[in-house]
Design an enzyme around this catalytic site. Structure first.
Site, short mmCIF file in Angstrom:
data_model
loop_
_atom_site.label_atom_id
_atom_site.label_comp_id
_atom_site.label_asym_id
_atom_site.label_seq_id
_atom_site.Cartn_x
_atom_site.Cartn_y
_atom_site.Cartn_z
N ARG A 104 32.59 -16.18 60.43
CA ARG A 104 32.82 -16.94 59.19
C ARG A 104 33.89 -16.33 58.31
O ARG A 104 33.99 -15.36 57.99
CB ARG A 104 31.15 -16.71 58.38
CG ARG A 104 31.11 -17.46 57.09
CD ARG A 104 29.67 -17.35 56.75
NE ARG A 104 29.21 -15.96 56.33
CZ ARG A 104 28.17 -15.68 55.77
NH1 ARG A 104 27.26 -16.84 55.60
NH2 ARG A 104 27.62 -14.53 55.71
N THR A 108 36.07 -19.18 52.57
CA THR A 108 35.58 -20.19 52.37
C THR A 108 34.15 -20.58 53.17
O THR A 108 33.85 -21.74 53.03
CB THR A 108 36.61 -21.38 53.41
OG1 THR A 108 36.51 -20.75 54.71
CG2 THR A 108 38.08 -21.09 52.97
N ASP A 200 22.37 -9.24 57.47
CA ASP A 200 23.26 -9.66 58.59
C ASP A 200 22.51 -9.45 59.94
O ASP A 200 22.76 -8.27 60.32
CB ASP A 200 24.64 -9.03 58.25
CG ASP A 200 25.49 -9.54 59.34
OD1 ASP A 200 25.41 -9.42 60.48
OD2 ASP A 200 26.83 -9.91 58.72
N ASP A 203 24.82 -7.11 62.26
CA ASP A 203 25.01 -5.76 62.07
C ASP A 203 23.73 -5.23 62.18
O ASP A 203 23.86 -3.94 62.72
CB ASP A 203 25.36 -5.85 60.61
CG ASP A 203 26.79 -6.11 59.99
OD1 ASP A 203 27.53 -5.93 61.00
OD2 ASP A 203 27.21 -6.21 58.94
#
Length: 209
Positions: A104, A108, A200, A203
């Site tokens: 990602r 944006t 996340d 992670d």
């Protein structure tokens, strides 16, 4: 959204609660993701066709049920989707595993493809895409688009936690794809993370943060 299935089995919900806890370390997080994926796989594969075959038990000859139809392909979206694969392979050990790499863009929030390796007979397989977090829906939608371009015809998406906007996005662009999730959360925050979510997933799986 008729193509969305919320899997609310008590065992899944219990494990998901532990998964969300910020105090859950990487080892336990990985094990929980694997366990939840295994449990969810029962529902995702519920529509697999069966056929009758002839067998012989220690007592007599009889009819038994056997899986029929297409073979299965599991396609995790790198890297977080990898955590769901081991649990699914325990139930479908003959499945082939492809990989799609998307990241990602932090500015944006749009997905960028960097890797794609799929089974050569992708068009003959029932494909299950794994992605723990369905946030904006951009990565999953792009992965599904790529799979269709490669010849995949029957695709399902399996995630742990989904945001309404992500569900709507994938449904809008791929109304033929069934989506299975263990939770539909409230919203996305300003950084594009699911709220309340679980942080996340990549992670937390691999201990990189």
């Amino acid at each position: 959204m008729n193509n969305v299935t919320l899997i609310d089995h008590p065992l899944i919900q219990h494990k998901l609660g532990i998964l969300r806890d910020k105090e859950t370390g990487s080892k336990d997080f990985r094990e929980l993701v694997e366990e939840i994926a295994l449990l969810m796989c029962y529902e995702v594969t519920r529509s697999m066709p069966l056929e009758e075959i002839d067998i012989e038990t220690p007592i007599c000859k009889t009819k038994a049920k056997s899986l029929a139809g297409k073979k299965v392909g599991i396609v995790p979206i790198l890297r977080a989707g990898l955590g769901m694969v081991p649990g699914m392979l325990k139930l479908i050990p003959a499945a082939k595993v492809g990989h799609i790499g998307l990241y990602r863009d932090p500015k944006t929030l749009k997905p960028v493809e960097y890797y794609c390796k799929l089974p050569s007979d992708i068009e003959d397989r029932d494909i299950i895409v794994t992605d723990p977090m369905l946030a904006t829906g951009g990565s999953s939608s792009d992965a599904i688009t790529l799979l269709k371009k490669k010849g995949a015809k029957n695709i399902k998406l399996m995630c742990l936690v989904a945001a309404p906007v992500g569900l709507e996005y994938v449904t809008k662009h791929h109304p033929d794809v069934e989506i299975f999730t263990a939770a539909i959360d409230e919203k996305l925050n300003e950084d594009g993370y699911i709220v309340p979510g679980l942080g996340d997933a990549g992670d937390r799986l691999f201990g990189t943060k």
